[in-house]
Design an enzyme around this catalytic site. Structure first.
Site, PDB file in Angstrom:
ATOM      1  CD  GLU A 295      -3.162  -0.678   2.641  1.00 51.50           C
ATOM      2  OE1 GLU A 295      -4.213  -1.312   2.008  1.00 51.50           O
ATOM      3  OE2 GLU A 295      -2.952  -0.046   3.268  1.00 51.50           O
ATOM      4  CB  CYS A 296       0.759   4.489   0.072  1.00 50.00           C
ATOM      5  SG  CYS A 296       0.938   5.981  -0.385  1.00 50.00           S
TER       6      CYS A 296
END
Length: 464
Positions: free
Chosen positions: A343-344
């Site tokens: 994530e990210c």
């Protein structure tokens, strides 16, 4: 018995909520209380400071990401063993998700909504700079805007002088709100920040500990702690969230009995964004959780699944790039079918390069620091099956980044959503890798955690 709580809110962002909430947590703890710290919304940074002050993990309460029905259970879970809770709000008291179809009396995801769900009183922190007698009108508006929200008192922040303090107290008296504290202007308490807000406590190191101690000293000296403890009242009752029950899908768990696949979670200064419930759910679903620092470590022995959470890899790109052994391991293991949830920051780490520094090269894109902030909740749809989601599954997530991808490959997109009239395809699915800018809350999507542990179990068996 439900643990009593107070909610620390403000008329607007920048009023000093984090300083007050963190200092209040520390001061109550110093006074002998067992304090449970919470933050409204998807913020990952403030809970780090809360955790330092409380001596226990800071947790989030976000109705948008987990659903209103889970707010009280997650509160009960996080407050277990404590005698008081401090909940720091987000933005202004009534600010939340901006939705053209909003019909509820308070905005979804707002501090007011969470305070209402918990049944907890609100302490309003007011930045006193520029305020005089007209403060009474502002307080009157906040006290009467929504009758379901109980405004229990005011803390005056950044007060300029004794005379200023006297005028502001008279304004509070006019609307019948007690002043629970009055703090002078102290610029030296400002914690350094960068493009996404405060520097995380993990990165700030001993300076973060010193800042928390200073906040605690300030609140202890200028806030009426007994009055706040008396103001706190028991929240609404209900069962606590149980990761063991949440990790059961259709009556069965995911992992083989007697076998625990090793799931490695990236930590250290570059990967600081995560929810405490994630590790709890992974363990409850049958995994053995191993935390490692990609700036220095290699993959833990026996890794059968990899979680690369959010954070600030752009601030540590050179150090991450220097750990060539780990980058090669992750690239090779990903191509062999290692389940990866990124994530990210994790997405950036899996690209070919980040601001010119070589990364793992799993995702066919290069990442760079961008000109603007991308921020907001998203109603996303999984475009195809993955190690986390089934095709067509609808998920609520949150974007929060100031980097962008320059894509030259043809990786399958992970998500689809709309921003206004625009249709967005985002993220990448490669082998068993799910990489995306979208942050999700595991407690709102436990089935994804169970599915990921099952994939890691299969991977471990295949490697035998």
């Amino acid at each position: 018995m439900s643990v009593p709580a107070v909610v620390v809110a403000a008329p607007a962002s920048g009023s000093g909520k984090t300083t007050l909430a963190t200092g209040l947590i520390g001061a109550l703890r110093r006074a002998g209380h067992r304090v449970a710290p919470f933050k409204v919304g998807p913020d990952y940074i403030d809970p780090g400071y809360h955790g330092l002050a409380a001596g226990r993990p800071g947790r989030n309460l976000d109705p948008v990401l987990v659903g209103t029905e889970r707010v009280v259970p997650l509160y009960q879970h996080g407050a277990r063993g404590c005698d008081v809770a401090v909940v720091e709000g987000v933005m202004g008291l009534f600010d939340g998700r901006i939705d053209a179809n909003q019909s509820a009396p308070v905005a979804e995801g707002s501090t007011a909504q969470v305070a209402g769900l918990l049944g907890a009183p609100v302490i309003l922190v007011v930045d006193a700079r520029g305020h005089s007698q007209s403060l009474a009108a502002l307080l009157h508006g906040f006290a009467t805007f929504d009758s379901s929200i109980r405004l229990g008192g005011v803390i005056l922040n950044r007060v300029g002088s004794e005379r200023h303090d006297q005028v502001l107290r008279e304004a509070c008296d006019r609307v019948g709100l007690p002043v629970l504290g009055s703090l002078p202007r102290m610029a030296e308490l400002e914690v350094p920040s960068r493009h996404l807000g405060l520097i995380p406590a993990v990165e700030h190191g001993t300076a973060a500990v010193a800042a928390v101690d200073a906040m605690t000293d300030l609140v202890a000296a200028h806030v009426d702690l007994p009055a706040i403890a008396a103001l706190a009242r028991s929240t609404v009752s209900g069962p606590a969230w149980d990761p063991g029950l949440a990790a059961v899908v259709d009556g069965t768990g995911s992992a083989a009995v007697g076998f625990a696949p090793v799931i490695a979670i990236a930590g250290g200064p570059a990967f600081t964004f995560g929810y405490a419930e994630h590790r709890e759910l992974l363990a409850a679903a049958g995994a053995e959780v191993a935390v490692f620092d990609p700036m220095h470590d290699e993959l833990p022995v026996g890794t059968a699944g990899l979680v690369l959470p959010g954070g600030f890899p752009e601030e540590h790109a050179a150090e991450l790039a220097a750990n060539t052994r780990l980058l090669a391991q992750i690239g090779e293991q990903s191509r062999r079918g290692l389940p990866v949830h990124a994530e990210c920051a994790g997405l950036l780490y899996l690209t070919r390069s980040l601001d010119g520094h070589p990364m793992a090269g799993v995702v066919e894109a290069d990442a760079e620091f961008g000109p603007r902030l991308t921020l907001g909740y998203r109603d996303a749809v999984a475009l195809t099956d993955s190690v986390l989601w089934r095709a067509g599954q609808q998920v609520r997530g949150h974007e929060f980044h100031r980097t962008r991808l320059v894509v030259s490959g043809a990786d399958t997109a992970a998500w689809g959503w709309r921003v206004g009239a625009d249709r967005v395809h985002e993220g990448a699915l490669v082998h068993r890798v799910h990489a995306s800018y979208l942050h999700t809350h595991p407690a709102g999507n436990p089935e994804a955690v169970v599915r990921f542990v099952a994939a890691a179990t299969d991977c471990a068996h295949e490697a035998r």
